[in-house]
Scaffold this motif. Structure first.
Motif, PDB file in Angstrom:
ATOM      1  N   TRP A 355      -2.212  12.617  27.876  1.00 36.16           N
ATOM      2  CA  TRP A 355      -2.521  11.842  26.947  1.00 36.16           C
ATOM      3  C   TRP A 355      -2.486  10.963  25.985  1.00 36.16           C
ATOM      4  O   TRP A 355      -2.175  10.019  25.552  1.00 36.16           O
ATOM      5  N   ASP A 356      -2.080  12.321  25.018  1.00 39.52           N
ATOM      6  CA  ASP A 356      -1.363  11.955  23.797  1.00 39.52           C
ATOM      7  C   ASP A 356      -0.055  11.661  23.813  1.00 39.52           C
ATOM      8  O   ASP A 356       0.503  10.155  23.246  1.00 39.52           O
ATOM      9  N   LEU A 357       0.803  11.737  24.165  1.00 39.86           N
ATOM     10  CA  LEU A 357       2.329  11.732  24.821  1.00 39.86           C
ATOM     11  C   LEU A 357       1.846   9.950  25.704  1.00 39.86           C
ATOM     12  O   LEU A 357       2.979   8.808  25.168  1.00 39.86           O
ATOM     13  N   TYR A 358       0.622  10.025  26.232  1.00 39.49           N
ATOM     14  CA  TYR A 358       0.413   8.309  26.627  1.00 39.49           C
ATOM     15  C   TYR A 358       0.216   7.052  25.855  1.00 39.49           C
ATOM     16  O   TYR A 358       1.713   5.946  25.549  1.00 39.49           O
ATOM     17  N   GLN A 360       1.378   7.785  23.120  1.00 37.98           N
ATOM     18  CA  GLN A 360       2.201   7.772  21.938  1.00 37.98           C
ATOM     19  C   GLN A 360       3.603   6.098  23.075  1.00 37.98           C
ATOM     20  O   GLN A 360       4.450   6.230  21.849  1.00 37.98           O
ATOM     21  N   ALA A 361       3.710   6.541  24.543  1.00 34.91           N
ATOM     22  CA  ALA A 361       4.958   5.476  24.745  1.00 34.91           C
ATOM     23  C   ALA A 361       4.750   4.569  25.103  1.00 34.91           C
ATOM     24  O   ALA A 361       4.986   3.707  24.791  1.00 34.91           O
ATOM     25  N   ILE A 362       2.971   4.504  24.818  1.00 36.04           N
ATOM     26  CA  ILE A 362       2.387   2.822  25.430  1.00 36.04           C
ATOM     27  C   ILE A 362       2.853   1.772  24.526  1.00 36.04           C
ATOM     28  O   ILE A 362       3.419   0.379  25.230  1.00 36.04           O
ATOM     29  N   PRO A 363       3.306   1.779  22.974  1.00 39.67           N
ATOM     30  CA  PRO A 363       3.872   1.008  22.137  1.00 39.67           C
ATOM     31  C   PRO A 363       4.635   0.720  22.905  1.00 39.67           C
ATOM     32  O   PRO A 363       5.094  -0.128  22.275  1.00 39.67           O
ATOM     33  N   ASP A 364       5.606   1.406  22.289  1.00 40.01           N
ATOM     34  CA  ASP A 364       7.392   0.879  22.861  1.00 40.01           C
ATOM     35  C   ASP A 364       7.865   0.949  24.078  1.00 40.01           C
ATOM     36  O   ASP A 364       8.655  -0.225  23.740  1.00 40.01           O
ATOM     37  N   GLY A 533      10.869   4.863  29.064  1.00 45.62           N
ATOM     38  CA  GLY A 533      10.055   6.240  29.570  1.00 45.62           C
ATOM     39  C   GLY A 533      11.085   7.188  29.199  1.00 45.62           C
ATOM     40  O   GLY A 533      10.704   8.238  28.783  1.00 45.62           O
ATOM     41  N   ARG A 534      12.620   6.955  29.446  1.00 45.02           N
ATOM     42  CA  ARG A 534      13.442   8.544  29.771  1.00 45.02           C
ATOM     43  C   ARG A 534      13.849   8.820  28.593  1.00 45.02           C
ATOM     44  O   ARG A 534      13.708  10.049  28.154  1.00 45.02           O
ATOM     45  N   ASP A 535      14.008   7.744  28.035  1.00 43.41           N
ATOM     46  CA  ASP A 535      14.673   8.683  26.398  1.00 43.41           C
ATOM     47  C   ASP A 535      12.811   9.188  25.586  1.00 43.41           C
ATOM     48  O   ASP A 535      13.595  10.176  25.053  1.00 43.41           O
ATOM     49  N   LEU A 536      11.760   8.718  25.888  1.00 41.40           N
ATOM     50  CA  LEU A 536      10.541   8.672  24.960  1.00 41.40           C
ATOM     51  C   LEU A 536      10.777  10.608  25.720  1.00 41.40           C
ATOM     52  O   LEU A 536      10.090  11.743  25.439  1.00 41.40           O
ATOM     53  N   ASN A 537      10.853  10.696  27.335  1.00 41.88           N
ATOM     54  CA  ASN A 537      11.268  11.907  27.757  1.00 41.88           C
ATOM     55  C   ASN A 537      12.148  13.067  27.123  1.00 41.88           C
ATOM     56  O   ASN A 537      11.727  14.060  26.938  1.00 41.88           O
ATOM     57  N   ALA A 538      13.349  12.924  26.711  1.00 42.71           N
ATOM     58  CA  ALA A 538      14.464  13.274  26.405  1.00 42.71           C
ATOM     59  C   ALA A 538      13.906  13.542  24.931  1.00 42.71           C
ATOM     60  O   ALA A 538      14.411  14.497  24.170  1.00 42.71           O
ATOM     61  N   VAL A 547       5.866   8.321  33.626  1.00 39.15           N
ATOM     62  CA  VAL A 547       4.675   8.231  34.745  1.00 39.15           C
ATOM     63  C   VAL A 547       3.555   7.127  33.615  1.00 39.15           C
ATOM     64  O   VAL A 547       3.473   6.268  34.500  1.00 39.15           O
ATOM     65  N   ALA A 548       4.112   7.124  32.350  1.00 37.45           N
ATOM     66  CA  ALA A 548       3.110   5.866  31.588  1.00 37.45           C
ATOM     67  C   ALA A 548       4.028   4.351  31.947  1.00 37.45           C
ATOM     68  O   ALA A 548       3.812   2.994  32.304  1.00 37.45           O
ATOM     69  N   ALA A 549       5.264   4.751  31.878  1.00 38.37           N
ATOM     70  CA  ALA A 549       6.151   3.199  32.497  1.00 38.37           C
ATOM     71  C   ALA A 549       5.970   2.958  34.103  1.00 38.37           C
ATOM     72  O   ALA A 549       5.981   1.809  34.009  1.00 38.37           O
ATOM     73  N   GLY A 550       5.413   4.095  34.959  1.00 36.39           N
ATOM     74  CA  GLY A 550       5.254   3.664  36.474  1.00 36.39           C
ATOM     75  C   GLY A 550       4.229   3.731  36.373  1.00 36.39           C
ATOM     76  O   GLY A 550       4.049   2.539  36.896  1.00 36.39           O
ATOM     77  N   LEU A 551       3.253   3.912  34.922  1.00 38.05           N
ATOM     78  CA  LEU A 551       1.959   2.592  35.550  1.00 38.05           C
ATOM     79  C   LEU A 551       2.243   1.016  34.416  1.00 38.05           C
ATOM     80  O   LEU A 551       1.445  -0.027  35.467  1.00 38.05           O
ATOM     81  N   LEU A 552       2.670   0.989  34.047  1.00 32.84           N
ATOM     82  CA  LEU A 552       3.129  -0.294  33.329  1.00 32.84           C
ATOM     83  C   LEU A 552       3.806  -1.185  34.711  1.00 32.84           C
ATOM     84  O   LEU A 552       3.560  -2.576  34.896  1.00 32.84           O
TER      85      LEU A 552
END
Length: 593
Positions: A355-358, A360-364, A533-538, A547-552
């Motif tokens: 949940w925390d990473l979601y 963090q990721a969604i704004p970018d 999403g891949r860069d945030l994964n790295a 997964v957050a990118a997949g939701l979008l």
């Protein structure tokens, strides 16, 4: 329509709630693309002397370099005068990556920044995929390739290299508790992961004589290792050290090293002035201590005997005693009790549902990835629809001079893989139209996607047009319409209506294919959803950003699918009848006398 929107919202909310429920442990938001510092130092692996075949004659490192003050920036053959355009990767910390601020960084790139500063050059980093990097350097799409590139004789056939600025261990990473204890334990039948196109793949195939499992990037291969999908990973030591985190169900058990294959920057073979300039800049940053400072911050590990960076005339860099620092930082006291293995559900929760990473990721993803995905997709769809309609009409034409070119075009663009088409257009036409695009691959990516889509859309439209009964054309001609007017006003509109669902499916495929444009090289602000999403994964070592990118992607495709189904159903049923449509209904107006 509100019903459909409500369903989409409900699906998204449920997925996020499940994600938060499954993630029982808080995920670390630590930025793996940040310098770990000298306290993370490691000593020279004990097994290197046994694993190495010994130093060979170094025939590539230059004896000396040209004086730095004699370098003329105007004579370096740069794509943009005064600016060093650098192709790099974004998913291999701590050497090459994008940090939380959206900037390309890592040891390789920060060192190159220092070298460019010595030469009085600006520097622009462009992200790409390793499979196309050397070809893009060779064709002058990039002035320099910065990606922890190990020099080999095969690669020297394509590009030139500077002197070495780093060296490369091969690390063997295995799941915790694995019976594999070293490279000598690797055997046929084991699933040994490597990243495709790397020297680690060549080592496993040529030296060990084994058939590896090939992956497109480091994140994917490590995720497969953590979930026991593979038995071992042969990795570059920098990526292994930067990826394997404390508490992960994986460990680095052995390293090997070859002195004759150092790590260097790639430059076009015929651009010797730039190679000489970079070599001079490298010796300069070694002399003033910049190399030592960056090395200690980013990749602090003991140098192997007999190796140093720069030319043969460069001084030996002064470095801290990494072995002593590593010994001091060894944990003391009683050995902690073994941690109980996590359940499969917990492992999936940790890896995919944080949940925390979601958050963090969604704004970018929304600020950077979503606009670029929409621009790429919509622009390519417009090109595909316009050209596809031309191909459809040409495909049913009575003239073979129209039918045959349309057929050949469709066969080629439907038969070739999408990545190949994107690279052919980007690398083939990029230098030709560089003056028009400003060497920006974004328009070429849109063109490549549009040309690919046109081949499929043309076939969809052709099938729809040919499905319209011949009597429709005959009836319109009997009413006095010309052939062109009959096709334009009667046949084509009916054909498009019949294939509307197929067109939307093609649009959805185009939406997902937009992620392949990254192969051409994009700056950080041009990344689409998947690459963000891949860069945030790295950065985080966690797959939740993907997964957050997949939701979008779902938020884009599900409403579109329901919308086209609604339109198609409405067109099939027609407009609901009204009282005005009933000829037997009593007239409310005044009768005509």
């Amino acid at each position: 329509m509100r019903f459909f929107a409500g369903r989409v919202l409900a699906i998204t909310v449920v997925m996020l709630i499940v994600a938060g429920w499954v993630s029982t442990a808080p995920a670390s938001a630590a930025d793996q693309c940040a310098p770990p510092g000298v306290t993370s130092a490691s000593a020279l692996p004990n097994n290197l002397a046994a694993a190495s075949t010994g130093p060979e004659a170094d025939q590539y490192t230059t004896a000396s370099v040209v004086p730095l003050d004699s370098v003329d920036p105007a004579a370096l053959g740069l794509t943009t005068p005064g600016t060093l355009t650098v192709g790099t990767l974004s998913d291999a910390p701590p050497s090459i990556c994008i940090n939380a601020a959206g900037q390309f960084t890592g040891f390789d790139n920060e060192l190159l920044r220092a070298i460019a500063d010595k030469l009085g050059l600006r520097i622009d980093f462009v992200g790409t995929d390793f499979s196309g990097l050397l070809a893009q350097v060779s064709t002058r799409r990039f002035d320099v390739g910065s990606s922890s590139i190990t020099t080999t004789d095969a690669r020297r056939q394509t590009v030139g290299f500077t002197n070495g600025y780093d060296f490369g261990y091969f690390s063997l990473v295995v799941p915790t508790g694995s019976p594999i204890t070293g490279f000598s334990d690797l055997a046929p039948g084991q699933r040994i992961g490597v990243v495709q196109g790397t020297v680690q793949e060549a080592y496993v195939v040529d030296t060990l004589g084994l058939d590896p499992v090939k992956f497109p990037d480091y994140n994917t291969v490590y995720a497969s290792l953590r979930t026991n999908q593979i038995d071992a990973w042969v990795a570059p030591s920098q990526q292994a050290v930067g990826t394997v985190r404390p508490g992960d169900p994986a460990e680095i058990i052995e390293n090997t090293f070859s002195l004759d294959n150092f790590i260097a920057y790639a430059v076009a073979k015929d651009n010797q002035p730039l190679i000489d300039a970079l070599n001079s800049g490298l010796d300069a940053v070694i002399a003033d201590g910049t190399w030592s400072r960056l090395y200690s911050d980013w990749v602090p590990r003991a140098l192997p005997p007999g190796w140093k960076p720069g030319s043969k005339a460069a001084q030996v860099p002064q470095l801290p005693d990494f072995a002593a620092i590593a010994a001091e930082n060894q944990p003391t006291g009683p050995v902690p009790a073994a941690v109980a293995p996590k359940s499969t559900l917990s492992q999936l929760g940790d890896a995919f549902f944080s949940w925390d990473l979601y958050r963090q990721a969604i704004p970018d993803l929304v600020k950077t990835g979503l606009p670029n995905t929409l621009i790429l997709t919509v622009s390519a769809a417009v090109i595909g629809l316009a050209l596809g309609l031309v191909l459809a009409v040409a495909g049913i034409s009575r003239s073979r001079w129209l039918r045959w070119p349309a057929r050949i075009y469709t066969d080629i663009f439907r038969g070739l893989p999408e990545v190949v088409i994107i690279l052919l257009i980007g690398l083939g036409f990029g230098p030709v139209v560089g003056g028009l695009t400003g060497n920006n691959p974004y328009p070429l990516g849109i063109a490549a996607l549009g040309l690919m889509a046109a081949a499929y859309i043309g076939e969809i439209l052709r099938s729809g047009i040919q499905s319209v009964e011949a009597g429709q054309l005959e009836a319109s001609r009997a009413l006095g319409f010309s052939y062109r007017s009959s096709m334009q006003l009667v046949v084509v509109p009916q054909g498009i209506r019949r294939v509307l669902p197929a067109l939307v499916n093609q649009f959805i495929s185009l939406l997902k294919a937009s992620s392949l444009v990254y192969f051409l090289g994009l700056i950080a602000s041009q990344r689409e959803l998947f690459q963000v999403g891949r860069d945030l994964n790295a950065q985080t070592g966690n797959l939740s950003p993907l997964v957050a990118a997949g939701l979008l992607y779902l938020a884009l495709t599900i409403p579109l699918t329901h919308l086209v189904n609604y339109i198609d159903d409405r067109l099939r049923r027609g407009r609901p009848p009204t009282e005005a449509d009933d000829p037997l209904a009593p007239s409310t107006g005044r009768e005509m006398v």
